[in-house]
Design a protein around this motif. Sequence first.
Motif, PDB file in Angstrom:
ATOM      1  N   ALA A  79      -6.217   8.251 -14.357  1.00  0.00           N
ATOM      2  CA  ALA A  79      -5.317   7.124 -14.618  1.00  0.00           C
ATOM      3  C   ALA A  79      -3.861   7.572 -14.624  1.00  0.00           C
ATOM      4  O   ALA A  79      -2.974   6.861 -14.132  1.00  0.00           O
ATOM      5  N   LEU A 101      -7.616   8.447  -5.428  1.00  0.00           N
ATOM      6  CA  LEU A 101      -6.606   7.564  -4.841  1.00  0.00           C
ATOM      7  C   LEU A 101      -7.231   6.442  -4.023  1.00  0.00           C
ATOM      8  O   LEU A 101      -6.838   5.272  -4.145  1.00  0.00           O
ATOM      9  N   GLU A 102      -8.178   6.782  -3.197  1.00  0.00           N
ATOM     10  CA  GLU A 102      -8.724   5.777  -2.280  1.00  0.00           C
ATOM     11  C   GLU A 102      -9.685   4.815  -2.963  1.00  0.00           C
ATOM     12  O   GLU A 102     -10.117   3.841  -2.344  1.00  0.00           O
ATOM     13  N   ALA A 103      -9.992   5.065  -4.233  1.00  0.00           N
ATOM     14  CA  ALA A 103     -10.790   4.093  -4.985  1.00  0.00           C
ATOM     15  C   ALA A 103      -9.939   2.901  -5.413  1.00  0.00           C
ATOM     16  O   ALA A 103     -10.460   1.883  -5.876  1.00  0.00           O
ATOM     17  N   GLN A 104      -8.611   3.025  -5.221  1.00  0.00           N
ATOM     18  CA  GLN A 104      -7.690   1.956  -5.577  1.00  0.00           C
ATOM     19  C   GLN A 104      -7.232   1.203  -4.330  1.00  0.00           C
ATOM     20  O   GLN A 104      -6.984   1.813  -3.297  1.00  0.00           O
ATOM     21  N   PRO A 105      -7.083  -0.113  -4.436  1.00  0.00           N
ATOM     22  CA  PRO A 105      -6.723  -0.893  -3.251  1.00  0.00           C
ATOM     23  C   PRO A 105      -5.294  -0.678  -2.759  1.00  0.00           C
ATOM     24  O   PRO A 105      -4.979  -0.999  -1.613  1.00  0.00           O
ATOM     25  N   ASP A 106      -4.423  -0.138  -3.622  1.00  0.00           N
ATOM     26  CA  ASP A 106      -3.017   0.006  -3.222  1.00  0.00           C
ATOM     27  C   ASP A 106      -2.667   1.426  -2.743  1.00  0.00           C
ATOM     28  O   ASP A 106      -1.491   1.748  -2.608  1.00  0.00           O
ATOM     29  N   PHE A 107      -3.674   2.263  -2.498  1.00  0.00           N
ATOM     30  CA  PHE A 107      -3.413   3.616  -1.996  1.00  0.00           C
ATOM     31  C   PHE A 107      -4.152   3.873  -0.694  1.00  0.00           C
ATOM     32  O   PHE A 107      -5.276   3.392  -0.489  1.00  0.00           O
ATOM     33  N   THR A 117       0.838  -1.194   0.000  1.00  0.00           N
ATOM     34  CA  THR A 117       0.000   0.000   0.000  1.00  0.00           C
ATOM     35  C   THR A 117       0.876   1.248   0.000  1.00  0.00           C
ATOM     36  O   THR A 117       1.845   1.348   0.751  1.00  0.00           O
ATOM     37  N   LEU A 172      -2.663   8.206 -10.996  1.00  0.00           N
ATOM     38  CA  LEU A 172      -2.358   6.956 -10.298  1.00  0.00           C
ATOM     39  C   LEU A 172      -1.019   6.381 -10.764  1.00  0.00           C
ATOM     40  O   LEU A 172      -0.203   5.955  -9.947  1.00  0.00           O
ATOM     41  N   SER A 173      -0.790   6.398 -12.069  1.00  0.00           N
ATOM     42  CA  SER A 173       0.470   5.878 -12.605  1.00  0.00           C
ATOM     43  C   SER A 173       1.654   6.694 -12.107  1.00  0.00           C
ATOM     44  O   SER A 173       2.705   6.140 -11.759  1.00  0.00           O
ATOM     45  N   ARG A 214       2.397   5.988  -8.391  1.00  0.00           N
ATOM     46  CA  ARG A 214       3.043   4.671  -8.271  1.00  0.00           C
ATOM     47  C   ARG A 214       4.501   4.748  -8.726  1.00  0.00           C
ATOM     48  O   ARG A 214       5.393   4.171  -8.093  1.00  0.00           O
TER      49      ARG A 214
END
Length: 220
Positions: free
Chosen positions: A110, A22-28, A2, A113-114, A117
Amino acid sequence: MTISVLLVDDQPLLSLGFRLVLEAQPDFTVVGEAGDGAQAVGMTRALEPDVVLMDVRMPVMDGIAATRAIVEGGRSAKVLVLTTFDLDEYVYAALRAGASGFLLKDVPPADLLSAVRAVAGGHAVVAPAVTRRLLEKFAPMLPAGPVADQGERLRELLTAREREVLELVARGLSNTEIAGELTLSEATVKAHVGRLLAKLQLRDRVQIVIFAYENGIRSI
């Protein structure tokens, strides 16, 4: 794994938008929100986020000073600056202060997020459109070409192809775009960029842009 993110912006609605993306993604996970640079420095020290999404123009302490304080304080957090075209000159200063890259505030979700990461993984993120605008804005203030000593050093240090790649990276082109421009594979371009970083003792793509600015290396 995370990735923890600290949001820094004096406009709550913008912070909310970034939080939702961000929080819609499991890794954030968003660990906090700061409304000015001074809060950002304190919260970075306390929360140790992986990435700080940093606005530039804020009250109390701006994003440039906050970035410098975070980097010079030895924090492990990577700073990703958010900007608009109107704040280009501040972005350059932020990069010199140690930011790992910059994005436009209207970046597609998108791409945001990229970028986060990538920065969390130790890579640099340079928005090509902003890089080009920076070069256009500052080109009249830069030397017409590399200073004599540096130009001679580059000719001795770099191959002709590496100098071509250096100019194209400085213009803000991605590896894909450079590959198309020089009729090379992306893997070959990536290898050239890696050699440039090693030979010039630079940390990442961001520092290549700064190096180019300071030595008048550009072709617009």
